[in-house]
Design a protein around this motif. Sequence first.
Motif, PDB file in Angstrom:
ATOM      1  N   MET A   1     -17.972   5.024 -32.412  1.00 47.56           N
ATOM      2  CA  MET A   1     -17.453   4.941 -31.070  1.00 47.56           C
ATOM      3  C   MET A   1     -16.117   4.188 -31.105  1.00 47.56           C
ATOM      4  O   MET A   1     -15.993   3.167 -31.766  1.00 47.56           O
ATOM      5  CB  MET A   1     -18.454   4.211 -30.172  1.00 47.56           C
ATOM      6  N   SER A   2     -15.133   4.697 -30.407  1.00 47.27           N
ATOM      7  CA  SER A   2     -13.822   4.051 -30.410  1.00 47.27           C
ATOM      8  C   SER A   2     -13.809   2.844 -29.476  1.00 47.27           C
ATOM      9  O   SER A   2     -14.566   2.766 -28.515  1.00 47.27           O
ATOM     10  CB  SER A   2     -12.728   5.043 -30.003  1.00 47.27           C
ATOM     11  N   GLU A   3     -12.915   1.913 -29.789  1.00 44.62           N
ATOM     12  CA  GLU A   3     -12.779   0.695 -28.991  1.00 44.62           C
ATOM     13  C   GLU A   3     -12.164   1.020 -27.634  1.00 44.62           C
ATOM     14  O   GLU A   3     -11.312   1.902 -27.512  1.00 44.62           O
ATOM     15  CB  GLU A   3     -11.872  -0.272 -29.751  1.00 44.62           C
ATOM     16  N   LEU A   4     -12.587   0.295 -26.605  1.00 45.10           N
ATOM     17  CA  LEU A   4     -12.026   0.490 -25.273  1.00 45.10           C
ATOM     18  C   LEU A   4     -10.572   0.053 -25.267  1.00 45.10           C
ATOM     19  O   LEU A   4     -10.213  -0.938 -25.899  1.00 45.10           O
ATOM     20  CB  LEU A   4     -12.816  -0.310 -24.227  1.00 45.10           C
ATOM     21  N   PRO A   5      -9.721   0.770 -24.530  1.00 45.92           N
ATOM     22  CA  PRO A   5      -8.299   0.406 -24.514  1.00 45.92           C
ATOM     23  C   PRO A   5      -8.055  -0.868 -23.711  1.00 45.92           C
ATOM     24  O   PRO A   5      -8.816  -1.203 -22.803  1.00 45.92           O
ATOM     25  CB  PRO A   5      -7.641   1.600 -23.816  1.00 45.92           C
ATOM     26  N   SER A   6      -6.995  -1.550 -24.061  1.00 44.53           N
ATOM     27  CA  SER A   6      -6.548  -2.704 -23.292  1.00 44.53           C
ATOM     28  C   SER A   6      -5.547  -2.207 -22.262  1.00 44.53           C
ATOM     29  O   SER A   6      -4.512  -1.641 -22.633  1.00 44.53           O
ATOM     30  CB  SER A   6      -5.896  -3.724 -24.226  1.00 44.53           C
ATOM     31  N   ILE A   7      -5.865  -2.377 -20.993  1.00 49.74           N
ATOM     32  CA  ILE A   7      -4.996  -1.891 -19.925  1.00 49.74           C
ATOM     33  C   ILE A   7      -4.597  -3.068 -19.049  1.00 49.74           C
ATOM     34  O   ILE A   7      -5.443  -3.810 -18.556  1.00 49.74           O
ATOM     35  CB  ILE A   7      -5.693  -0.809 -19.075  1.00 49.74           C
ATOM     36  N   SER A   8      -3.304  -3.224 -18.845  1.00 48.57           N
ATOM     37  CA  SER A   8      -2.790  -4.269 -17.975  1.00 48.57           C
ATOM     38  C   SER A   8      -2.842  -3.772 -16.530  1.00 48.57           C
ATOM     39  O   SER A   8      -2.404  -2.664 -16.232  1.00 48.57           O
ATOM     40  CB  SER A   8      -1.343  -4.592 -18.359  1.00 48.57           C
ATOM     41  N   VAL A   9      -3.384  -4.596 -15.639  1.00 53.87           N
ATOM     42  CA  VAL A   9      -3.507  -4.228 -14.233  1.00 53.87           C
ATOM     43  C   VAL A   9      -2.594  -5.138 -13.413  1.00 53.87           C
ATOM     44  O   VAL A   9      -2.717  -6.362 -13.479  1.00 53.87           O
ATOM     45  CB  VAL A   9      -4.963  -4.355 -13.740  1.00 53.87           C
ATOM     46  N   SER A  10      -1.693  -4.524 -12.662  1.00 51.44           N
ATOM     47  CA  SER A  10      -0.827  -5.321 -11.790  1.00 51.44           C
ATOM     48  C   SER A  10      -0.945  -4.817 -10.357  1.00 51.44           C
ATOM     49  O   SER A  10      -1.440  -3.717 -10.105  1.00 51.44           O
ATOM     50  CB  SER A  10       0.629  -5.286 -12.257  1.00 51.44           C
ATOM     51  N   VAL A  11      -0.501  -5.678  -9.448  1.00 49.67           N
ATOM     52  CA  VAL A  11      -0.531  -5.361  -8.022  1.00 49.67           C
ATOM     53  C   VAL A  11       0.861  -5.589  -7.446  1.00 49.67           C
ATOM     54  O   VAL A  11       1.595  -6.462  -7.899  1.00 49.67           O
ATOM     55  CB  VAL A  11      -1.563  -6.227  -7.268  1.00 49.67           C
ATOM     56  N   LYS A  12       1.222  -4.791  -6.466  1.00 49.10           N
ATOM     57  CA  LYS A  12       2.502  -4.932  -5.767  1.00 49.10           C
ATOM     58  C   LYS A  12       2.249  -4.838  -4.273  1.00 49.10           C
ATOM     59  O   LYS A  12       1.302  -4.194  -3.828  1.00 49.10           O
ATOM     60  CB  LYS A  12       3.491  -3.832  -6.189  1.00 49.10           C
ATOM     61  N   ALA A  13       3.136  -5.462  -3.500  1.00 55.37           N
ATOM     62  CA  ALA A  13       2.988  -5.471  -2.048  1.00 55.37           C
ATOM     63  C   ALA A  13       4.205  -4.873  -1.381  1.00 55.37           C
ATOM     64  O   ALA A  13       5.329  -5.313  -1.616  1.00 55.37           O
ATOM     65  CB  ALA A  13       2.782  -6.904  -1.548  1.00 55.37           C
ATOM     66  N   ALA A  14       3.967  -3.868  -0.559  1.00 57.07           N
ATOM     67  CA  ALA A  14       5.000  -3.335   0.326  1.00 57.07           C
ATOM     68  C   ALA A  14       4.854  -4.104   1.632  1.00 57.07           C
ATOM     69  O   ALA A  14       3.954  -3.838   2.425  1.00 57.07           O
ATOM     70  CB  ALA A  14       4.810  -1.835   0.543  1.00 57.07           C
ATOM     71  N   ILE A  15       5.717  -5.105   1.814  1.00 53.82           N
ATOM     72  CA  ILE A  15       5.676  -5.935   3.012  1.00 53.82           C
ATOM     73  C   ILE A  15       6.730  -5.393   3.966  1.00 53.82           C
ATOM     74  O   ILE A  15       7.926  -5.457   3.678  1.00 53.82           O
ATOM     75  CB  ILE A  15       5.972  -7.414   2.684  1.00 53.82           C
ATOM     76  N   VAL A  16       6.278  -4.830   5.067  1.00 56.65           N
ATOM     77  CA  VAL A  16       7.185  -4.217   6.040  1.00 56.65           C
ATOM     78  C   VAL A  16       7.199  -5.087   7.293  1.00 56.65           C
ATOM     79  O   VAL A  16       6.150  -5.470   7.811  1.00 56.65           O
ATOM     80  CB  VAL A  16       6.745  -2.778   6.375  1.00 56.65           C
ATOM     81  N   HIS A  17       8.429  -5.389   7.757  1.00 53.64           N
ATOM     82  CA  HIS A  17       8.600  -6.225   8.950  1.00 53.64           C
ATOM     83  C   HIS A  17       9.840  -5.734   9.693  1.00 53.64           C
ATOM     84  O   HIS A  17      10.918  -5.613   9.093  1.00 53.64           O
ATOM     85  CB  HIS A  17       8.754  -7.689   8.535  1.00 53.64           C
ATOM     86  N   ASP A  18       9.697  -5.411  10.967  1.00 55.85           N
ATOM     87  CA  ASP A  18      10.808  -4.933  11.796  1.00 55.85           C
ATOM     88  C   ASP A  18      11.559  -3.759  11.163  1.00 55.85           C
ATOM     89  O   ASP A  18      12.793  -3.713  11.162  1.00 55.85           O
ATOM     90  CB  ASP A  18      11.792  -6.075  12.088  1.00 55.85           C
ATOM     91  N   GLY A  19      10.812  -2.806  10.597  1.00 60.36           N
ATOM     92  CA  GLY A  19      11.413  -1.602  10.022  1.00 60.36           C
ATOM     93  C   GLY A  19      12.106  -1.816   8.689  1.00 60.36           C
ATOM     94  O   GLY A  19      12.814  -0.943   8.197  1.00 60.36           O
ATOM     95  N   LYS A  20      11.880  -2.993   8.059  1.00 60.50           N
ATOM     96  CA  LYS A  20      12.478  -3.297   6.764  1.00 60.50           C
ATOM     97  C   LYS A  20      11.387  -3.660   5.772  1.00 60.50           C
ATOM     98  O   LYS A  20      10.334  -4.158   6.150  1.00 60.50           O
ATOM     99  CB  LYS A  20      13.466  -4.464   6.890  1.00 60.50           C
TER     100      LYS A  20
END
Length: 162
Positions: A1-20
Amino acid sequence: MSELPSISVSVKAAIVHDGKILLLSYDDSDDGGCFHYNLPGGKAIEGEPLREAVVRKVLQETGLTVRTVREMFVVEYVPGRFGKNLGPQHKTQHNFLAEITDGRTEPRFSDPRDPDQVGFEWVPLAELTGRTLIPQVAPAILDGLAANRDVLVDHAQVRWDR
């Protein structure tokens, strides 16, 4: 059985305020990069729910207090398929719509400051596709804002018992 991959998990935020939307600007041309923008965010910690990671990373990078509204889309980077332009690590980037919770909209630099980050900009949504984002997700952001659906099914939405 092959080893599980190492996956980097990141998060980003789309912060919208007054149409910007809030973008962080970077100039990493000294390292072979270029001037570009990113959404605020960063790597999730193992065992940390993604929605909590967004709140933590936005506070850390900008000093702004937000809550997640919904996940809009996910970007996957597989190095073997993209010439390893963004490094050798397999990555996923989870992009959330977030809203400011305390009315403060003036970001501040993190401490310690990222040496490549040069500023912050509230960019009108109509001008987003004219900016260089890495990865180039401006169309996905606009589609995600218009779709008004949450693509993340998390622990609060499902039952784990029999």
